[in-house]
Design an enzyme around this catalytic site. Structure first.
Site, PDB file in Angstrom:
ATOM      1  N   ASP A 163      53.736 -14.532  -7.491  1.00  0.00           N
ATOM      2  CA  ASP A 163      54.726 -15.050  -8.430  1.00  0.00           C
ATOM      3  C   ASP A 163      55.236 -16.365  -7.863  1.00  0.00           C
ATOM      4  OD1 ASP A 163      54.510 -12.880 -10.117  1.00  0.00           O
ATOM      5  OD2 ASP A 163      56.101 -11.760  -9.134  1.00  0.00           O
TER       6      ASP A 163
ATOM      7  N   ASP B 119      54.393  -6.862 -20.301  1.00  0.00           N
ATOM      8  CA  ASP B 119      55.479  -6.258 -19.531  1.00  0.00           C
ATOM      9  C   ASP B 119      56.171  -5.270 -20.457  1.00  0.00           C
ATOM     10  OD1 ASP B 119      54.870  -8.073 -17.506  1.00  0.00           O
ATOM     11  OD2 ASP B 119      56.337  -9.537 -18.216  1.00  0.00           O
TER      12      ASP B 119
END
Length: 251
Positions: A11, A130
């Protein structure tokens, strides 16, 4: 039998690798290019880079990072974050990315999946989903998990496949960063209902969790971040354990 893949996820925020719990409380985990090279050298099958705070303003940084990563690694890598156009994908692929991951932009304009699959081929298109389980139902969330929707996970996953996505990267927000294991029931259902590979994300904490997601979750690949970034599970040892449990991996 197809080999199962181990995929470290980086990330990226402001050019650094970060890691959080349940999508918040971020801490620094190092330089993404250095980490990428290290993972490639240690036997990772692929890499995923997600620019978690991506906006159009920092697109240049992402392209720069992609170029540097492409120079350093010899394994496929996927780039995601703020991608919403054919032109942006073209630029990323030109810089050396092998695949792109789209998430919020696909939900807002599902035709984007068709456009990317038509132009670059399904093998380039990963749709990241997600989702959070609320009262027994899984609901899709956008913008790094910050915006809830009433879209149901399994219905959206089917549409994604029909529109031409080559893979789905499913992150359980309930499990993300908890190190309590992957969402194997949801993963198994996705694998049963779809014909494209499913990448498990969210919850890796030990070697057994990887074994479980391949055996119980029927996952095609397992993605993790902090257990790799902070040296808790070395990839060579993980792969040896998987092999010892009759799970086909590339050593």
């Amino acid at each position: 039998m197809l080999t199962k893949r181990i995929i470290p996820c980086l990330d990226i925020k402001n050019g650094r690798t970060v890691k959080g719990v349940n999508f918040v409380d971020l801490r620094d985990a190092g330089d993404p290019v250095e980490l990428a090279k290290q993972y490639a050298d240690h036997g990772a099958d692929e890499l995923v880079f997600l620019d978690i705070a991506a906006t159009l303003e920092n697109r240049g940084t992402t392209l720069d990072m992609v170029l540097h990563v492409a120079e350093q690694v010899n394994i496929p890598f996927t780039v995601g974050g703020g991608i919403s156009s054919v032109e942006h994908v073209d630029a990323l692929l030109q810089c050396g990315a092998d695949k792109v991951s789209i998430n919020s932009s696909a939900v807002k304009r599902p035709e984007l999946i068709n456009e990317l699959a038509d132009k670059f081929g399904s093998q380039c298109v990963v749709v990241a989903i997600d989702a959070k389980q609320i009262d027994g139902e899984w609901f899709v969330h956008l913008a790094g998990g910050t915006i809830p929707t009433d879209i149901k996970l399994f219905e959206w996953a089917k549409e994604v496949e029909e529109r031409g996505a080559g893979e789905i990267l499913f992150t359980s927000m309930n499990h993300d960063g908890t190190k309590n294991g992957f969402a194997n029931d949801a993963l198994a259902k996705l694998s049963e209902e779809l014909n494209i590979p499913i990448i498990a994300s969210g919850g890796a904490g030990n070697v057994q969790h990887f074994i479980d997601t391949f055996e119980k979750g029927k996952s095609d690949a397992a993605l993790a971040a902090s257990v790799f970034h902070f040296g808790e599970i070395p990839i060579p040892e993980l792969k040896k354990e998987l092999k010892a449990n009759n799970i086909e991996v590339r050593l």
